[in-house]
Design an enzyme around this catalytic site. Structure first.
Site, mmCIF file in Angstrom:
data_model
loop_
_atom_site.group_PDB
_atom_site.id
_atom_site.type_symbol
_atom_site.label_atom_id
_atom_site.label_comp_id
_atom_site.label_asym_id
_atom_site.label_seq_id
_atom_site.Cartn_x
_atom_site.Cartn_y
_atom_site.Cartn_z
ATOM 1 N N HIS A 137 -1.192 -7.362 0.343
ATOM 2 C CA HIS A 137 -0.520 -6.328 1.124
ATOM 3 C C HIS A 137 0.978 -6.602 1.144
ATOM 4 C CE1 HIS A 137 1.062 -4.610 4.958
ATOM 5 N NE2 HIS A 137 0.372 -3.566 4.527
ATOM 6 N N SER A 138 1.782 -5.589 0.817
ATOM 7 C CA SER A 138 3.241 -5.660 0.895
ATOM 8 C C SER A 138 3.781 -6.794 0.009
ATOM 9 C CB SER A 138 3.666 -5.815 2.356
ATOM 10 O OG SER A 138 5.049 -5.606 2.506
ATOM 11 N N ALA A 139 4.415 -7.825 0.598
ATOM 12 C CA ALA A 139 4.871 -8.965 -0.203
ATOM 13 C C ALA A 139 3.699 -9.678 -0.861
ATOM 14 C CB ALA A 139 5.654 -9.940 0.671
ATOM 15 N N GLY A 141 1.199 -8.114 -2.196
ATOM 16 C CA GLY A 141 0.988 -7.363 -3.429
ATOM 17 C C GLY A 141 1.915 -7.849 -4.529
ATOM 18 N N VAL A 171 -1.535 -3.245 -2.213
ATOM 19 C CA VAL A 171 -1.677 -2.316 -1.093
ATOM 20 C C VAL A 171 -0.362 -2.249 -0.326
ATOM 21 C CG1 VAL A 171 -3.046 -1.693 0.927
ATOM 22 C CG2 VAL A 171 -4.098 -3.008 -0.934
#
Length: 298
Positions: A137-139, A141, A171
């Site tokens: 998720h986010s970083a 990813g 994500v």
């Protein structure tokens, strides 16, 4: 380490060390039912949390709201969630980093090397090989993209000892640092957290970004799924557009049977994991596509 002697499931193993580098080099493992290495219809899920590479409040526990939706899935063998060393955040309002804390002074490539060390530990202990989906998720990813492209791992002799995932799921992911900074020029915090993790040289940002990575490095790869909400207030849709185009262009050149899927999600940036359902949905899409495709390749 394989917990086969006890009969109570699901099992939850928290704060298991995978490295002695710092107090954050730990992982959590969630096993819904007895593991059967011979069952090739099931995949491990390995999750990497976000937090701009520096937020101490984002940890491996962010997978917990997702577990009620994931663990009953008949094609998921287990879920592992990784912690990793964070970059400095001395201005954090409740838990500022200290300069002598090895867990809070990381800089690229420390983060991605920690992720690889965690994967290596899990593969050694549980022997699932390439049968896993790497989710971030986010970083997180971004870190997943670095793993599959081998970014930051060029001089890491240990990195060659892991087997890559069958699928990578980003994500609400960050994939291009310069694009992210330029999209949010009016918010200086983006420049700040990028420099804390990657330094001030924008050429280093370019070299470290999955959007500029070599997907030929990822021999085991069969699937990329990119999940993104148009309601995300922190990472915009442009990151997905950039990453999807790059993966399609570079995978087409390999001539192998590989797929790329974009899944539109609902909610704000943190809602996707904190409410559980949307994160589980995009992971379920990836697992379902792998099962549908079938085969025993890696």
């Amino acid at each position: 380490m394989t917990p086969s002697s006890e009969s109570t499931y699901p099992k939850h193993l928290h704060s298991t060390p995978y490295s002695s580098l710092s107090s954050l080099n730990t992982l959590d493992i969630h096993i819904p039912s007895p593991l059967d290495p011979a069952d090739i219809s099931k995949y491990w899920i390995i999750y990497i949390h976000g937090g701009a590479w520096r937020d101490p409040l984002q940890t491996s526990r962010t997978i917990l709201p997702v577990l009620p939706y994931l663990l009953p899935h008949r094609h998921i063998a287990a879920v592992a969630s990784l912690n990793y060393r964070l970059s400095p955040y001395p201005s954090h309002p409740t838990d500022p980093s200290l300069p002598n804390d090895p867990s809070r002074n990381a800089r690229h490539p420390d983060h991605v090397r920690d992720i690889v060390a965690g994967i290596r530990y899990l593969q050694k202990e549980y022997g699932f090989g390439w049968r896993y989906v790497l989710v971030g998720h986010s970083a997180g990813g971004y870190l997943g993209g670095q793993v599959v492209c081998g970014i930051g791992l060029e001089s890491d002799e240990e990195a060659g000892r892991i087997v890559g995932p069958t699928a990578w799921v980003g994500v609400e992911g960050i994939y291009d640092l310069t694009l992210l900074r330029d999209t949010y020029l009016s918010r200086p915090v983006y420049q700040s957290f990028i420099e804390a993790a990657f330094g001030p040289d924008e050429q280093d940002w370019e070299r470290a970004s999955p959007a500029n990575g070599d997907f030929g490095h990822w021999r085991e790869g069969r699937l990329v799924v990119l999940g993104q909400s148009r309601g995300d207030e922190l990472v915009d849709w442009g990151q997905v557009v950039r990453m999807e185009r790059v993966v399609r262009e570079r995978w087409e050149k390999t001539g192998r049977r590989r797929r790329v899927e974009v899944v539109e999600l609902a909610g704000r940036h943190a809602d996707v994991w904190s409410e559980g359902r949307e994160m589980a949905r995009v992971i379920g899409v990836a697992v379902g596509m792998l099962v549908e495709e079938g085969g025993d390749e890696g």
